[in-house]
Scaffold this motif. Structure first.
Motif: not given
Lengths: 239, 239
Positions: A154-155, A185, A187-188, A196, A199-202, A204, B175, B177, B180
């Motif tokens: 995600l990041e 993503l 923009e959100q 934001y 939330q990402s698994a990575h 966390r 879990s 990304d 998500l």
């Protein structure tokens, strides 16, 4: 108008023709952020390598600082871990030194992108520098997300969206679904990026290793707004 | 609690271990939507094949209907194109017939997923059927997006988000990304899915071929809520 596209994983690079393009290598947590910080703090050049063995070998061969981690912790026997704060320690000045850094995902992404006309390193810390360079080059840009073990992350994707937003007046950011999704993503998430991405698994995983200080640092947009690591021959240097 | 993950491209399948899992093959525009429509309208079973040559060969060998397209248009020499409306034509009833359909992206995704315990076909049209099957199976689920020429594709991803939302009480959808991101994109787009997906590059390509009627049809959530194509031996049949 040049095009901005995003490759979500180094495993997908064979689908892209990088010749003539600018490749932006992204591994927000933490390799690309750490490399930007190192050059921003006066490191002269960086050799990114995949393995700990190469890191040791380069360190001996070039007499440079070594940085390595395994499973989110500093690897034993190296000068530094992969935390950007290693380069901000007044007790251990890095200015004028060279660095070799072991980063599995980031090195894989970089080595597979060398067909590009220019290869640069991107992070939130140097977003402006990347955007300015892209505008100057007037070439198609491919953001290469290092991802996590080849998977979507995600990041890195959200960084691609941030870059697309910055370049939206000068680049075509609408002709690739990957870029569109990354823009959505970003923009959100942009109003509160740390929340934001938490939330990402990575993220966390990183967080559970008490690296949350690094996490917050890596999301500081434009704190090294003039630092652009570019690939020259066998190393990353300041543009 | 079983896990729901999403693979954005068949090219990334080597990173996943499908053994013991349910694979949901998705090619919203249009192969998976068309296959669901075909079975929903009484087609007995479907042989998905990659090439036009195989499509012809299967048609002759099994005496079945043939469906094929190239570049978004019906391919000459076949009974049908890849439009779901081909199966809704009162002048050419399909009930009781078998079908072979040529779909490059969809067939690649399916054939690479056969290590899974169960392989099913998903689309917005049969979202409820896929969700119910997943709940019954109580296995990890991998949504396999056919994508476009191996690349990320917005409409397949958004379907993954819709499925994740339906299963969020029974499955771990936090879990990964990829899951998500798909959830976020679905949440952004679900209030007006056609408008949201009209931004997509792939959709615009389809649209330019005057296939907008197909596009709207393929987004009708749960219009075949009980139709679940499952893979058995060498073909897709109704569950």
């Amino acid at each position: 108008m040049p095009k901005l596209d995003i490759c979500f994983s180094p495993e997908l690079l064979p689908l892209y023709d990088l010749r003539g393009q600018v490749a932006v290598i992204v591994d927000i947590l933490r390799a690309s952020s750490t490399i930007v910080t190192a050059l921003g703090e006066g490191v002269t050049h960086v050799f990114p390598v995949a393995s700990l063995e190469e890191c040791t070998a380069y360190g001996q061969q070039h007499g440079c600082l070594t940085a390595a981690e395994r499973d989110g912790l500093p690897a034993p026997g190296f000068d530094l871990g992969n935390s950007p704060f290693g380069f901000l320690d007044a007790m251990r000045p890095v200015r004028g030194r060279a660095l070799t850094i072991s980063t599995t995902n980031g090195t894989a992404a970089l080595r597979r992108s060398l067909a590009a006309a220019e290869v640069v390193v991107g992070s939130f810390l140097n977003l402006a520098a990347v955007a300015n360079f892209a505008r100057e080059q007037q070439r198609d840009v491919l953001v290469v997300c290092a991802g996590w073990k080849g998977r979507f992350c995600l990041e890195d994707t959200v960084f691609g969206g941030a870059l697309a937003e910055r370049l939206s007046a000068d680049f075509d950011v609408r002709s690739s679904d990957a870029t569109l999704a990354a823009l959505h993503l970003w923009e959100q998430g942009k109003a509160d990026l740390p929340a934001y991405l938490l939330q990402s698994a990575h993220v966390r995983r990183l967080n559970s290793l008490e690296a949350s200080k690094d996490f917050e640092f890596c999301l500081r947009v434009d704190s090294y707004a003039n630092v652009l690591p570019v690939w020259r021959e066998d190393r990353l240097v300041m543009a």
